[in-house]
Design a protein around this motif. Structure first.
Motif, short mmCIF file in Angstrom:
data_model
loop_
_atom_site.label_atom_id
_atom_site.label_comp_id
_atom_site.label_asym_id
_atom_site.label_seq_id
_atom_site.Cartn_x
_atom_site.Cartn_y
_atom_site.Cartn_z
N LEU A 4 34.73 -31.42 -13.51
CA LEU A 4 34.69 -30.22 -13.75
C LEU A 4 35.82 -28.85 -14.11
O LEU A 4 36.79 -29.77 -13.12
N TYR A 5 35.18 -27.97 -14.19
CA TYR A 5 37.01 -26.99 -14.67
C TYR A 5 36.12 -25.89 -14.46
O TYR A 5 34.77 -25.70 -14.60
N HIS A 6 36.53 -24.61 -13.46
CA HIS A 6 36.30 -23.28 -13.19
C HIS A 6 37.20 -22.66 -14.18
O HIS A 6 38.59 -22.83 -13.85
N GLU A 37 37.97 -26.52 -22.66
CA GLU A 37 38.61 -25.44 -23.54
C GLU A 37 37.37 -23.90 -22.96
O GLU A 37 37.71 -23.08 -22.87
N GLN A 38 36.22 -24.47 -22.43
CA GLN A 38 35.09 -23.71 -21.86
C GLN A 38 35.81 -22.94 -20.87
O GLN A 38 36.27 -21.45 -20.19
N ALA A 39 35.95 -23.62 -19.88
CA ALA A 39 36.76 -23.47 -19.25
C ALA A 39 38.31 -22.17 -18.88
O ALA A 39 38.70 -21.31 -17.92
N GLN A 40 38.76 -23.29 -19.92
CA GLN A 40 40.37 -21.96 -20.52
C GLN A 40 39.96 -20.54 -20.67
O GLN A 40 39.86 -19.53 -20.49
N LYS A 41 38.87 -20.93 -21.78
CA LYS A 41 38.05 -19.35 -21.78
C LYS A 41 37.70 -17.93 -21.11
O LYS A 41 38.05 -16.95 -20.71
N MET A 42 37.74 -18.74 -19.90
CA MET A 42 36.45 -18.00 -18.31
C MET A 42 38.20 -17.57 -17.95
O MET A 42 38.37 -16.36 -17.12
N ALA A 43 38.84 -18.68 -17.98
CA ALA A 43 40.12 -18.23 -17.58
C ALA A 43 40.85 -16.73 -17.99
O ALA A 43 40.68 -15.94 -16.90
N LYS A 119 20.64 -22.53 -31.52
CA LYS A 119 22.22 -21.77 -30.70
C LYS A 119 23.07 -23.26 -30.31
O LYS A 119 23.09 -24.37 -29.79
N LYS A 120 24.70 -22.61 -30.74
CA LYS A 120 25.37 -23.81 -30.52
C LYS A 120 25.80 -23.61 -28.74
O LYS A 120 26.18 -22.40 -28.92
N LEU A 121 25.47 -23.90 -27.68
CA LEU A 121 25.83 -23.95 -26.10
C LEU A 121 26.39 -24.90 -25.60
O LEU A 121 26.63 -25.59 -25.94
N THR A 122 27.25 -23.60 -24.74
CA THR A 122 27.80 -24.19 -23.61
C THR A 122 27.23 -25.07 -22.58
O THR A 122 26.19 -24.45 -22.32
N ASN A 123 28.25 -25.73 -21.27
CA ASN A 123 26.87 -25.98 -20.08
C ASN A 123 27.98 -25.56 -19.18
O ASN A 123 28.84 -25.17 -19.16
N GLN A 124 27.35 -25.38 -18.11
CA GLN A 124 27.36 -24.38 -16.67
C GLN A 124 27.03 -25.56 -15.47
O GLN A 124 25.84 -26.03 -15.43
N TYR A 125 27.76 -25.57 -14.53
CA TYR A 125 27.46 -26.77 -13.35
C TYR A 125 27.65 -25.22 -11.96
O TYR A 125 28.54 -25.24 -12.07
N SER A 126 26.92 -24.66 -10.89
CA SER A 126 26.76 -23.66 -10.29
C SER A 126 26.07 -24.12 -9.27
O SER A 126 25.10 -25.17 -8.75
N PHE A 127 27.10 -24.46 -7.94
CA PHE A 127 27.28 -24.28 -7.13
C PHE A 127 26.42 -23.30 -5.49
O PHE A 127 27.76 -22.47 -5.68
N HIS A 128 25.36 -23.74 -4.93
CA HIS A 128 25.49 -22.69 -4.53
C HIS A 128 25.22 -22.57 -2.23
O HIS A 128 24.89 -21.91 -2.07
#
Length: 144
Positions: A4-6, A37-43, A119-128
């Protein structure tokens, strides 16, 4: 094992859940994605599983983003971090518009769910919780 990427532009030595922002898609938490790629965009901008957008997912996201939502014990909300980990699609700006239309009574939940299918969607993993963070193993800093 899953990688996983942050999305961050700095190295994170230790995860502090108190520094995470509330009212995100799945509630306050440390968010990751399996998509580099999504993590890179978030960064560049700075354990519940939803396989795809659904009525349940939409209500979960809407309730978690709502600062005035009061029923924190509801299974459709994670303000109280009842879920250690939540996995599912990212509610992007296109979906936020649909959510506003739904909340404003302009479209029904059925129309909302049908519109989300296209819709074309990306994914996320959230740790709480700290318990969830113990599942993570830092793999290293990747600048590319």
């Amino acid at each position: 094992m899953i990688r996983l990427y942050h999305g961050s532009n700095i190295a994170i030595e230790e995860i502090d859940l108190q520094k995470t922002r509330p009212y995100k898609d799945f509630g306050r938490g440390f968010y990751l994605t399996s998509m580099k790629e999504q993590a890179q965009k978030m960064a560049q901008r700075v354990s519940r599983i939803f396989e795809e957008p659904s009525k349940e997912w939409a209500l979960f996201v809407i309730n978690n983003r709502n600062r005035d939502y009061q029923d924190i014990y509801s299974m459709e909300c994670n303000h109280d971090n009842k879920y250690d980990l939540v996995i599912g699609p990212v509610a992007d700006d296109d979906l936020a518009l649909l959510f506003r239309q739904f909340l404003g009574g302009l479209i029904s939940v059925e129309v909302l769910v049908e519109a989300m299918k296209f819709k074309k969607l990306t994914n996320q993993y959230s740790f709480h919780t700290e318990r969830a963070l113990e599942l993570l193993e830092k793999a290293g800093w990747n600048h590319g």
